[in-house]
Write a protein that holds these residues in place. Structure first.
Motif, mmCIF file in Angstrom:
data_model
loop_
_atom_site.group_PDB
_atom_site.id
_atom_site.type_symbol
_atom_site.label_atom_id
_atom_site.label_comp_id
_atom_site.label_asym_id
_atom_site.label_seq_id
_atom_site.Cartn_x
_atom_site.Cartn_y
_atom_site.Cartn_z
ATOM 1 N N ASN A 186 -51.600 10.879 -2.311
ATOM 2 C CA ASN A 186 -50.347 10.683 -1.585
ATOM 3 C C ASN A 186 -49.490 9.757 -2.440
ATOM 4 O OD1 ASN A 186 -48.294 9.467 0.093
ATOM 5 N ND2 ASN A 186 -49.380 10.260 1.874
ATOM 6 N N VAL A 187 -48.386 10.280 -2.970
ATOM 7 C CA VAL A 187 -47.614 9.528 -3.963
ATOM 8 C C VAL A 187 -46.740 8.438 -3.354
ATOM 9 C CG1 VAL A 187 -47.636 11.432 -5.589
ATOM 10 C CG2 VAL A 187 -45.740 11.246 -3.954
ATOM 11 N N ASP A 188 -46.641 8.375 -2.024
ATOM 12 C CA ASP A 188 -45.816 7.377 -1.338
ATOM 13 C C ASP A 188 -44.344 7.625 -1.662
ATOM 14 O OD1 ASP A 188 -45.351 5.293 0.392
ATOM 15 O OD2 ASP A 188 -45.902 3.725 -1.003
ATOM 16 N N GLY A 189 -43.531 6.580 -1.630
ATOM 17 C CA GLY A 189 -42.105 6.728 -1.903
ATOM 18 C C GLY A 189 -41.789 6.588 -3.379
ATOM 19 N N ILE A 190 -40.522 6.377 -3.678
ATOM 20 C CA ILE A 190 -40.097 6.196 -5.064
ATOM 21 C C ILE A 190 -40.172 4.699 -5.360
ATOM 22 C CG2 ILE A 190 -38.314 6.744 -6.754
ATOM 23 C CD1 ILE A 190 -39.532 9.169 -5.360
ATOM 24 N N GLU A 191 -41.385 4.207 -5.596
ATOM 25 C CA GLU A 191 -41.628 2.768 -5.697
ATOM 26 C C GLU A 191 -40.824 2.112 -6.807
ATOM 27 O OE1 GLU A 191 -43.436 0.505 -4.046
ATOM 28 O OE2 GLU A 191 -44.043 1.880 -2.475
ATOM 29 N N TRP A 192 -40.592 2.837 -7.890
ATOM 30 C CA TRP A 192 -39.890 2.240 -9.026
ATOM 31 C C TRP A 192 -38.392 2.059 -8.763
ATOM 32 C CZ3 TRP A 192 -42.515 6.797 -8.804
ATOM 33 C CH2 TRP A 192 -41.769 7.970 -8.842
ATOM 34 N N ARG A 225 -37.510 0.503 -5.738
ATOM 35 C CA ARG A 225 -37.465 -0.527 -4.702
ATOM 36 C C ARG A 225 -36.933 -1.831 -5.280
ATOM 37 N NH1 ARG A 225 -40.075 1.038 -0.037
ATOM 38 N NH2 ARG A 225 -41.597 2.726 -0.259
ATOM 39 N N ALA A 226 -35.967 -2.409 -4.569
ATOM 40 C CA ALA A 226 -35.314 -3.620 -5.047
ATOM 41 C C ALA A 226 -36.236 -4.828 -5.054
ATOM 42 C CB ALA A 226 -34.082 -3.917 -4.186
ATOM 43 N N LYS A 227 -37.310 -4.788 -4.277
ATOM 44 C CA LYS A 227 -38.191 -5.957 -4.209
ATOM 45 C C LYS A 227 -38.968 -6.161 -5.505
ATOM 46 C CE LYS A 227 -42.315 -3.739 -2.176
ATOM 47 N NZ LYS A 227 -43.255 -3.786 -1.052
ATOM 48 N N TRP A 228 -39.066 -5.125 -6.341
ATOM 49 C CA TRP A 228 -39.829 -5.240 -7.574
ATOM 50 C C TRP A 228 -38.934 -5.655 -8.735
ATOM 51 C CZ3 TRP A 228 -44.424 -5.540 -5.980
ATOM 52 C CH2 TRP A 228 -44.965 -4.664 -5.032
ATOM 53 N N GLY A 229 -39.481 -6.463 -9.630
ATOM 54 C CA GLY A 229 -38.783 -6.794 -10.863
ATOM 55 C C GLY A 229 -38.854 -5.652 -11.856
ATOM 56 N N ARG A 230 -38.225 -5.855 -13.017
ATOM 57 C CA ARG A 230 -38.161 -4.786 -14.016
ATOM 58 C C ARG A 230 -39.553 -4.363 -14.480
ATOM 59 N NH1 ARG A 230 -34.291 -5.829 -19.022
ATOM 60 N NH2 ARG A 230 -32.847 -5.861 -17.235
ATOM 61 N N LEU A 231 -40.452 -5.322 -14.717
ATOM 62 C CA LEU A 231 -41.792 -4.991 -15.185
ATOM 63 C C LEU A 231 -42.558 -4.205 -14.132
ATOM 64 C CD1 LEU A 231 -44.067 -5.159 -17.229
ATOM 65 C CD2 LEU A 231 -44.673 -7.411 -16.278
ATOM 66 N N ALA A 232 -42.490 -4.647 -12.878
ATOM 67 C CA ALA A 232 -43.215 -3.957 -11.815
ATOM 68 C C ALA A 232 -42.694 -2.534 -11.641
ATOM 69 C CB ALA A 232 -43.097 -4.733 -10.506
ATOM 70 N N ALA A 278 -46.742 6.736 -11.820
ATOM 71 C CA ALA A 278 -46.326 8.071 -11.385
ATOM 72 C C ALA A 278 -46.558 9.097 -12.485
ATOM 73 C CB ALA A 278 -44.858 8.044 -10.975
ATOM 74 N N VAL A 279 -46.251 8.727 -13.715
ATOM 75 C CA VAL A 279 -46.494 9.632 -14.842
ATOM 76 C C VAL A 279 -47.983 9.945 -14.957
ATOM 77 C CG1 VAL A 279 -46.381 9.857 -17.353
ATOM 78 C CG2 VAL A 279 -44.443 8.885 -16.102
ATOM 79 N N ALA A 280 -48.825 8.913 -14.802
ATOM 80 C CA ALA A 280 -50.270 9.126 -14.859
ATOM 81 C C ALA A 280 -50.743 10.014 -13.713
ATOM 82 C CB ALA A 280 -50.993 7.779 -14.828
ATOM 83 N N SER A 289 -34.416 2.441 2.971
ATOM 84 C CA SER A 289 -33.573 3.224 2.064
ATOM 85 C C SER A 289 -34.347 3.959 0.992
ATOM 86 C CB SER A 289 -32.540 2.309 1.376
ATOM 87 O OG SER A 289 -33.196 1.342 0.568
ATOM 88 N N VAL A 290 -35.580 3.554 0.694
ATOM 89 C CA VAL A 290 -36.372 4.181 -0.368
ATOM 90 C C VAL A 290 -37.691 4.627 0.236
ATOM 91 C CG1 VAL A 290 -37.478 3.869 -2.615
ATOM 92 C CG2 VAL A 290 -35.331 2.698 -2.115
ATOM 93 N N GLY A 291 -38.028 5.870 0.044
ATOM 94 C CA GLY A 291 -39.267 6.386 0.602
ATOM 95 C C GLY A 291 -39.034 7.752 1.195
ATOM 96 N N GLY A 292 -40.001 8.225 1.931
ATOM 97 C CA GLY A 292 -39.881 9.549 2.512
ATOM 98 C C GLY A 292 -39.845 9.479 4.018
#
Length: 397
Positions: free
Chosen positions: A143-149, A151-158, A166-168, A306-309
């Motif tokens: 289950n791939v969840d939402g478009i985590e990359w 999400r504003a809560k994450w920094g650039r590295l996260a 997701a690529v993996a 706003s981000v997710g399914g």
């Protein structure tokens, strides 16, 4: 590193879960073994994945599976646990950025050693560990969840780490599950992978959730605004807090949720509560009956994700018949259809839409009834669990 929890036989409301449950297998047939990785465990009330596993694990056991759910120490409760479900805990780093990756790795390592017939993985961030299961010959449903990359809560590295996960996942998962048609389209267009659409479900509230709890006795049914979300930026928290200050001049506002790790948004909510006696913050609620009662009696539920399914809170609010004002996103429109009011993420617009709907009881009743019908038609747990069971069984070969 790992502690297997012992469970007492208990009975869940409306369904026996003792050893007397009929086994759907014939004589001599071996029960297929499935492990579920990527949640806080079973049973847990933390979030959408945990709610899904609370419903899915017993349904898989009913269908003839041996089910193991991996989790984290201290994140589960024995209340309502199905004794047929094996619960295993692994160690990890309990931080906002590393918990998913580290607990996912240790759970995967244990599953590699035990070699179940199939693994259900929740969250594409665990895609990094899928090659271990592939090497062991264990097929995976992710289950791939939402478009985590995004999400504003994450920094650039996260965000980069989630994108790489997701690529993996696209490379190593045997099959992926998308909980919304728009998520399905994103994975097809961006990663060239065809997903299987399986949404979240919702529980139909029973008579015990009709009345507000004694702690909520000051609330008038139909007269307050409800906000239920993790306090993170992509859930429109800052904008709603600003709108709530305006709404609270005329109507009570109830906020449910925390960030889980503290921070600026938790502080903004606390500051608003301190300044406005018409705003109440209940924190994280583990009591589903109380939360369902809040949804059933809300004059308006504001949904800012706003981000997710397919968001579990939105589907549950619909099932409870709450009139919904939602942030205008492709995901919220997919779930609500014509049964909600959509607004831009701007405090003034949110306040106007919410107060306008509160002042129109006929429209509130119509929207709430339409949302309830839509949720029961499209988001029943029985259908969701059957879809997962079918996909997992397809991978057994």
């Amino acid at each position: 590193m790992i502690r297997q929890q012992q469970q007492q036989q208990q009975q869940q409301p409306g369904r026996a879960v003792s050893a007397a449950v009929a086994d759907p297998l014939g004589p001599g047939e071996r029960r297929p073994r499935v492990a579920i990785i990527g949640t806080r465990g079973y049973p847990s009330h933390y979030g959408g994945f945990e709610t899904a596993v609370r419903r899915l694990a017993p349904a898989l056991a009913d269908a003839g599976w041996d089910v193991t759910v991996y989790g984290r120490p201290g994140a589960t409760t024995a209340d309502g646990a199905d004794p047929r479900i094996v619960r295993r805990e692994t160690r990890g780093l309990e931080t906002r950025s590393l918990s998913t990756l580290t607990y996912g790795f240790t759970a995967t390592a244990d599953a590699v050693r035990r070699r179940p017939d199939v693994v259900l993985v929740m969250n594409c961030a665990n895609g990094f560990w899928l090659p271990l299961l592939r090497w062991r010959g264990v097929p995976t449903l992710v289950n791939v969840d939402g478009i985590e990359w995004e999400r504003a809560k994450w920094g650039r590295l996260a965000r980069a780490v989630f994108r790489a996960g997701a690529v993996a996942t696209a490379r190593w998962a045997d099959r992926i599950v998308c909980d919304a048609r728009e998520i399905e389209r994103r994975w097809r267009d961006e990663f060239g992978v065809e997903g299987v659409f399986v949404p979240y479900g919702a529980d139909a509230p029973d008579a015990s959730t009709a009345e507000l709890a004694e702690a909520d006795s000051a609330l008038v049914p139909g007269g307050y605004v409800l906000f239920v979300a993790r306090l993170v930026p992509e859930n429109t928290v800052a904008e709603f807090v600003a709108a709530a200050e305006l709404i609270a001049r005329r109507h009570p506002v109830v906020i449910v949720g925390t960030s889980g790790y503290g921070g600026a948004l938790d502080e903004r909510v606390a500051d608003l509560v301190a300044r406005s006696p018409n705003v109440e913050h209940l924190g994280h609620l583990r009591d589903d009956r109380r939360l369902f009662a809040l949804w059933r009696n809300a004059g308006v539920y504001f949904h800012g994700h706003s981000v997710g399914g397919t968001n579990p809170a939105l589907v549950q609010a619909m099932t409870c018949g709450a009139p919904v004002v939602a942030r205008d996103t492709v995901y919220n429109r997919e779930v609500l259809g014509e049964t909600g009011v959509f607004v831009a993420p701007e405090p003034g617009e949110i306040a106007r839409a919410v107060v306008g709907l509160l002042d129109d009881p006929t429209r509130r009743a119509d929207l709430g009834a339409a949302a309830r019908r839509r949720a029961r038609r499209h988001y029943a747990w029985s259908d969701v669990c059957a879809a997962y069971e079918s996909r997992l069984r397809e991978l057994l070969g």
